[in-house]
Scaffold this motif. Structure first.
Motif: not given
Length: 564
Positions: A464-474
């Protein structure tokens, strides 16, 4: 002992290893163990001892030659000899020449040349070595090497035995026979005969043997015929120097020459590879001991500890032994001879009970996943996870300190730890088995359902935390962001688990889930009923928080946690 025969009976682990080695030597003379009763005693014709020294050397060479530097140098030269001189890799050849010259000018080999010279071969090895060190022409260099290698092959019994004596035999005994300073330039076979075989034959032919008893076999002995045991590493005391240890200063802990002969075979009873040796003391019968030693020897490189860990060797052996023997192996005593430093070693003991062997089998894939996984604990300390988990498993220690250190590193330094779940599965199975088999507390029984529930809850939160992470390279940057977000939640949980502070753990969980407008899952409440479940399921929950485990099929893709 009966006329014409000697009777050998199993005793302690070291004597038993000697019996296995003793039989290995006798086999060189055609001794057939199948002709003996299945039990802990064998009857050996005295006539088989007459050439025992010859067969002892043969057995040592057959067993250990391929592991010696002597043989390694021969193999390397034969590799170079099959290449055109101009195609020989310069650095590789230079390294070979250095090793060859160092070996040929070593003290043990120099004493060997004197033994060889006494037999009529006065080839000047040292002058050839001197020439080799300065020779720049590759073709001439190879030609000199050829002469030296041919000399080594011709005198294998002396030179290869020098390697075996100072790398294999010295692990188990020293200070007598060819180890004596006065004997280092004497024929090896002759030294062994004079110290072990001849006294045994003379003892067997003697009618009046004495009023004392051999402390191993109980046969009559006297002080002049008997031997002490201080020549065996870590066994006995020097009776000449420490007579005060005995009643009225009269030593009485002698062994007869026959038992001394058996003890001299200990190096052949252990499976020795590199700086470590293993002996499986399954002393139900001599046939069993020898059969398990034979399994080791047939396994060849599969069981060597030179390029793999002892425990991996042990798992392979147990699997093969269980398949080859008609009944299940249980209650095995494992003895290892390990190096402490360059000059000393020690015996390390593990007893594998039937429940422990069953857990070992059940956890085979979990252990396999841990192979080659190393993480950097601090600036100067690297931990081999496989070795650490295995040490804890066999010593009866839990895995929580290791898991705690790994998980703290995961969230502090954003390192991958793909198989924390496997470590905890090994711990869970051990707890569960000993609850059911050996009367442990009910709190030790943690089901797979409970384990998966705790892990999956942690994994759900991370996703669920992963779904909130945006604008990252890899993926690396994404994982770093997730770890940073979870860090303030994970740290108090780890501290609470380490100190078994359920109140602190509960408080942290309550604030976290209230902030998410969720109820605390049932599994995270019920786990606090006991310390065992609290730590096991608490660390399992955090293992889920750190991410998905890799499948066992991807074991080769593990990345060492070394800050690379």
């Amino acid at each position: 002992m009966s006329s014409g025969y000697i009777t050998i009976t199993l005793k302690d682990f070291l004597f038993n290893a000697g019996v296995v080695g003793f039989i290995k030597v006798l086999r060189q003379e055609g001794f057939n163990l199948e002709d003996q009763d299945i039990g802990n005693t064998i009857h050996v014709p005295v006539s088989l001892l007459e050439n025992f020294h010859e067969n002892y050397i043969k057995a040592l060479l057959n067993t250990f030659q391929n592991e010696t530097l002597y043989q390694s140098l021969i193999n390397q030269f034969e590799h170079f000899a099959g290449i055109k001189p101009e195609d020989i890799p310069k650095e590789e050849y230079k390294s070979f020449i250095e090793k060859l010259c160092n070996k040929l000018t070593s003290a043990s080999y120099k004493s060997g040349y004197q033994i060889i010279a006494e037999k009529g071969d006065d080839f000047d090895v040292l002058s050839r070595v001197k020439m080799l060190k300065t020779e720049k022409d590759i073709q001439k260099s190879v030609s000199i090497c050829y002469e030296l290698i041919q000399y080594m092959k011709k005198h294998r019994e002396t030179l290869c035995m020098k390697d075996i004596i100072y790398t294999k035999i010295i692990m188990f005994w020293r200070n007598v026979a060819f180890f004596e300073r006065s004997n280092i330039r004497k024929d090896i076979k002759e030294c062994y005969y004079n110290y072990f075989v001849k006294p045994a034959l003379e003892y067997l032919n003697r009618k009046n043997k004495g009023a004392l008893q051999c402390i191993q076999c109980g046969n009559p002995i006297n002080a002049s015929l008997g031997m002490g045991m201080s020549w065996l590493n870590d066994v006995g005391i020097d009776m000449e120097r420490k007579r005060s240890h005995f009643w009225n200063f009269n030593p009485d802990t002698y062994i007869c020459p026959v038992c001394a002969l058996v003890y001299s075979c200990v190096p052949l009873g252990f499976t020795v590879v590199g700086g470590e040796a293993i002996f499986i003391n399954n002393n139900e019968s001599i046939h069993t001991l020898v059969a398990e030693k034979d399994i080791f020897e047939r396994g060849g490189e599969k069981y060597t500890t030179l390029n793999q860990l002892y425990y991996k060797v042990l798992y392979s052996f147990i699997d093969d032994a269980a398949q080859e023997q008609t009944r299940e192996i249980q209650n095995i005593q494992i003895i290892r001879r390990v190096s402490v430093d360059t000059d000393t070693g020690k015996y390390v003991f593990n007893t594998l009970s039937k429940p422990l062997l069953e857990i070992l089998k059940a956890c085979k894939s979990n252990f396999k996943n841990l192979i080659n996984w190393t993480f950097k604990k601090d600036k100067d300390t690297y931990v081999n996870v496989y070795q650490e988990v295995a040490n804890n498993f066999f010593s009866g220690r839990n895995q929580y300190a290791l898991v705690h250190a790994i998980l703290q590193k995961v969230f502090t330094e954003n390192l991958r730890a793909p198989y924390v779940r496997d470590i905890l599965q090994i711990q869970r199975r051990r707890m569960r088995k000993f609850y059911s088999e050996e009367g442990g507390s009910e709190a030790m029984y943690i089901s797979r359902k409970e384990f998966d529930a705790a892990y999956n809850e942690g994994l759900r939160i991370r996703r669920e935390y992963a779904n909130t992470v945006t604008n990252v390279k890899g993926d690396n940057d994404k994982n770093m962001k997730i770890n940073e977000s979870l860090r303030s939640f994970v740290y108090p949980l780890l501290l609470a688990l380490k100190t078994k502070d359920k109140a602190k753990f509960n408080d942290t969980m309550f604030r976290f889930y209230v902030g998410r407008n969720e109820s605390i899952p049932k599994i995270l409440i019920e786990m606090q009923q006991s310390d065992e479940k609290f730590q096991m399921l608490g660390y399992t929950f955090i293992a889920g928080l750190q991410g998905e485990s890799l499948n066992s099929e991807n074991a080769e893709n593990i990345v060492n946690e070394e800050g690379e």
